[in-house]
Design a protein around this motif. Sequence first.
Motif, PDB file in Angstrom:
ATOM      1  N   GLU A 166      28.789  45.829  54.163  1.00  0.00           N
ATOM      2  CA  GLU A 166      29.628  46.572  53.209  1.00  0.00           C
ATOM      3  C   GLU A 166      29.251  48.050  53.227  1.00  0.00           C
ATOM      4  OE1 GLU A 166      30.608  44.861  49.239  1.00  0.00           O
ATOM      5  OE2 GLU A 166      29.240  43.284  49.885  1.00  0.00           O
ATOM      6  N   LYS A 185      34.771  41.005  56.356  1.00  0.00           N
ATOM      7  CA  LYS A 185      35.776  39.953  56.150  1.00  0.00           C
ATOM      8  C   LYS A 185      35.217  38.590  56.549  1.00  0.00           C
ATOM      9  CE  LYS A 185      39.767  42.936  57.191  1.00  0.00           C
ATOM     10  NZ  LYS A 185      41.169  42.772  57.585  1.00  0.00           N
ATOM     11  N   TYR A 189      33.584  34.895  54.019  1.00  0.00           N
ATOM     12  CA  TYR A 189      33.792  33.453  54.184  1.00  0.00           C
ATOM     13  C   TYR A 189      32.465  32.721  54.346  1.00  0.00           C
ATOM     14  CZ  TYR A 189      38.920  33.400  54.661  1.00  0.00           C
ATOM     15  OH  TYR A 189      40.266  33.467  54.419  1.00  0.00           O
ATOM     16  N   ARG A 191      29.452  33.560  53.255  1.00  0.00           N
ATOM     17  CA  ARG A 191      28.677  33.533  52.015  1.00  0.00           C
ATOM     18  C   ARG A 191      29.286  32.555  51.014  1.00  0.00           C
ATOM     19  NH1 ARG A 191      28.218  38.829  48.308  1.00  0.00           N
ATOM     20  NH2 ARG A 191      30.309  38.045  47.800  1.00  0.00           N
ATOM     21  N   ASP A 192      30.618  32.540  50.929  1.00  0.00           N
ATOM     22  CA  ASP A 192      31.273  31.584  50.023  1.00  0.00           C
ATOM     23  C   ASP A 192      30.959  30.148  50.450  1.00  0.00           C
ATOM     24  OD1 ASP A 192      32.346  33.612  48.533  1.00  0.00           O
ATOM     25  OD2 ASP A 192      34.388  33.436  49.312  1.00  0.00           O
ATOM     26  N   ARG A 196      28.930  27.634  48.001  1.00  0.00           N
ATOM     27  CA  ARG A 196      29.537  26.397  47.496  1.00  0.00           C
ATOM     28  C   ARG A 196      28.686  25.175  47.842  1.00  0.00           C
ATOM     29  NH1 ARG A 196      35.402  28.201  49.757  1.00  0.00           N
ATOM     30  NH2 ARG A 196      35.656  29.912  48.280  1.00  0.00           N
ATOM     31  N   GLN A 258      23.390  34.879  40.662  1.00  0.00           N
ATOM     32  CA  GLN A 258      24.633  34.199  40.285  1.00  0.00           C
ATOM     33  C   GLN A 258      24.627  32.743  40.784  1.00  0.00           C
ATOM     34  OE1 GLN A 258      27.662  36.978  41.805  1.00  0.00           O
ATOM     35  NE2 GLN A 258      29.205  35.613  40.923  1.00  0.00           N
TER      36      GLN A 258
ATOM     37  N   ARG B 122      42.951  39.154  50.934  1.00  0.00           N
ATOM     38  CA  ARG B 122      42.160  39.732  49.846  1.00  0.00           C
ATOM     39  C   ARG B 122      41.891  41.189  50.168  1.00  0.00           C
ATOM     40  NH1 ARG B 122      36.632  36.566  48.360  1.00  0.00           N
ATOM     41  NH2 ARG B 122      37.023  34.789  49.698  1.00  0.00           N
ATOM     42  N   HIS B 124      39.661  44.470  49.246  1.00  0.00           N
ATOM     43  CA  HIS B 124      38.488  44.877  48.494  1.00  0.00           C
ATOM     44  C   HIS B 124      38.674  46.333  48.082  1.00  0.00           C
ATOM     45  CE1 HIS B 124      37.056  41.221  50.196  1.00  0.00           C
ATOM     46  NE2 HIS B 124      37.107  41.703  51.415  1.00  0.00           N
ATOM     47  N   GLY B 126      37.857  49.833  47.401  1.00  0.00           N
ATOM     48  CA  GLY B 126      36.897  50.885  47.746  1.00  0.00           C
ATOM     49  C   GLY B 126      35.479  50.411  47.974  1.00  0.00           C
ATOM     50  N   ALA B 128      33.626  48.761  45.728  1.00  0.00           N
ATOM     51  CA  ALA B 128      33.236  47.636  44.875  1.00  0.00           C
ATOM     52  C   ALA B 128      32.687  46.518  45.747  1.00  0.00           C
ATOM     53  CB  ALA B 128      34.436  47.148  44.087  1.00  0.00           C
ATOM     54  N   PRO B 129      31.561  45.902  45.313  1.00  0.00           N
ATOM     55  CA  PRO B 129      31.004  44.825  46.129  1.00  0.00           C
ATOM     56  C   PRO B 129      31.984  43.650  46.233  1.00  0.00           C
ATOM     57  CG  PRO B 129      29.659  45.206  44.150  1.00  0.00           C
ATOM     58  CD  PRO B 129      30.802  46.158  44.098  1.00  0.00           C
ATOM     59  N   VAL B 130      31.954  42.974  47.361  1.00  0.00           N
ATOM     60  CA  VAL B 130      32.814  41.812  47.558  1.00  0.00           C
ATOM     61  C   VAL B 130      32.342  40.712  46.607  1.00  0.00           C
ATOM     62  CG1 VAL B 130      33.608  40.084  49.202  1.00  0.00           C
ATOM     63  CG2 VAL B 130      33.137  42.426  49.976  1.00  0.00           C
ATOM     64  N   ALA B 131      33.271  40.169  45.819  1.00  0.00           N
ATOM     65  CA  ALA B 131      32.891  39.161  44.827  1.00  0.00           C
ATOM     66  C   ALA B 131      32.605  37.825  45.497  1.00  0.00           C
ATOM     67  CB  ALA B 131      33.997  39.027  43.795  1.00  0.00           C
ATOM     68  N   LEU B 132      31.583  37.166  44.985  1.00  0.00           N
ATOM     69  CA  LEU B 132      31.251  35.817  45.443  1.00  0.00           C
ATOM     70  C   LEU B 132      32.257  34.848  44.823  1.00  0.00           C
ATOM     71  CD1 LEU B 132      28.993  33.915  46.732  1.00  0.00           C
ATOM     72  CD2 LEU B 132      28.045  33.810  44.429  1.00  0.00           C
ATOM     73  N   ASN B 133      32.694  33.875  45.601  1.00  0.00           N
ATOM     74  CA  ASN B 133      33.641  32.888  45.080  1.00  0.00           C
ATOM     75  C   ASN B 133      33.076  31.485  45.322  1.00  0.00           C
ATOM     76  OD1 ASN B 133      35.748  31.344  44.298  1.00  0.00           O
ATOM     77  ND2 ASN B 133      37.149  31.995  45.921  1.00  0.00           N
ATOM     78  N   ILE B 181      42.897  37.078  56.002  1.00  0.00           N
ATOM     79  CA  ILE B 181      41.710  37.882  56.310  1.00  0.00           C
ATOM     80  C   ILE B 181      42.114  39.352  56.390  1.00  0.00           C
ATOM     81  CG2 ILE B 181      41.864  37.684  58.815  1.00  0.00           C
ATOM     82  CD1 ILE B 181      38.743  37.541  58.801  1.00  0.00           C
TER      83      ILE B 181
END
Lengths: 309, 181
Positions: A166, A185, A189, A191-192, A196, A258, B122, B124, B126, B128-133, B181
Amino acid sequence: MTDRESVYDGLLGEDTSQWAFGTSFEDPLAGVDTTLPDGVDAAVLAAYCLMLGDDALIYSHRLGQWASNAPDLEDDIALSNIALDLLGQARLLLGRAAAADAGCVPVLPEGSPVPAEDALAFFRDEGAFRNVRLVEPDDVGGAGGDFAVTIARLLLFSCYRLALMERLRSSRDPVLAAVAVKAVKELTYHRDYAGRWFLTLARGTEESRRRLLAGLALVWPLHDELFGTHPVETLVAEQGVGVDPSTLAAEVDVVLEQVFSVSSIDRPAVAQVGPVAGGMGREGRHCEQMGRLLAQMQSVARAHPLGLW
Amino acid sequence: MSTATQTPRIPAYDVAATVTDPELPMLTLEDLGVLRSVEEHHGTGGPGSPGDRVEVAITPTYTGCPAMASMRDDLVHRLHGAGYDDVRVRVQLSPAWSSDWITERGRRALAEAGYSTPGPARHHAGDAPVALNLLPTRRAITCPRCGSADVELTSEFGATACKALYRCAACLEPFEHVKEI
């Protein structure tokens, strides 16, 4: 299908006597402008690209070992896909290293058609690899083989690498910036997926939770090394082309916290693995299992230094 | 080898635009958004090619996509066949490919071939950190075979880097979804 009668025709090239060698997989940086930005030291940038490229290459090899060994077909495919993404990143980064400073590429016998990225992957000795040690241990088969260990390791690795990429998107080196945009990008995927599974194992059965905790305890001693700053990383950060990993630790912790929190797991408090012979992975000092990994990964290429793959 | 001097050639872009993806052969590289540009440089052909040079730019869908080499070979082969002797294919890394670049025609072709097509990627914001899902990805998609919305994700990773695996709870058939993507 391709235009040819068989896809293999395209792989053979002119000389069919070397069919086993296939043909050159096109330079992944073909036609990309690899001019150095102003004020960037070529050798430093190359050394940095090797660090990030080696992390991806070695981990890709490890994850690839899950192919045909994962708990089910879906995860077999998932881990192989993640390995493939990382291999793609490794190819670009090793190619970038070679384009910046040809001096980092091992010299092969005259007439060898092996491209620079392959020479870097297959013809460097252990001490020349610059990856962190987190990516080395063997989670597949043997005493340490366990899917839960792989998930713990993948979570830590993908959190670290995503945060790094990032930040790297704003590198002054347009090649690194482009690699990073794409990597973000892909790693999202990864990390998710790891997150999970971490949660699933944590909340699954007593046995799955026990294994996950054991896996985390096994992986965590290599956590701090990710955020230790090597002099090359200090230099690339100063030159605006790379990231000082110590500046990533806090944001990576937020994400890990988290995952731990929803999994009702405490952040491990275990001693960290220190330097070996005065150095860490980035200095070319590696775990015991690294040598065996390289033997497996490199032996065929080294047996045929004039082969074209 | 070239017949260029006898018959007018089809423009190089039109030739390149007919080349299909090796993994998704119902889709052209143009419809996939992988074909970024085709430039004809007149009278600049290399040695042995007195005519023109064609420079094609393609971008990988995923960094590790192993289809890049075969795309390159197919482009060169097809353009040679159309009378362009000097063809160079270069990789363009930036801007990074997005599934948003798949054209409407490409989406129709995918759907007809039994694939579920990607929704908007999705984005992102600027820095902002990529949110964990941690929840299963929710997509409002329907089964490409029977149209039922009662579908479930079996894996976010499929037979190629660009696809996820689903199954339909109504017709019980598995299907593939081209990922955002």
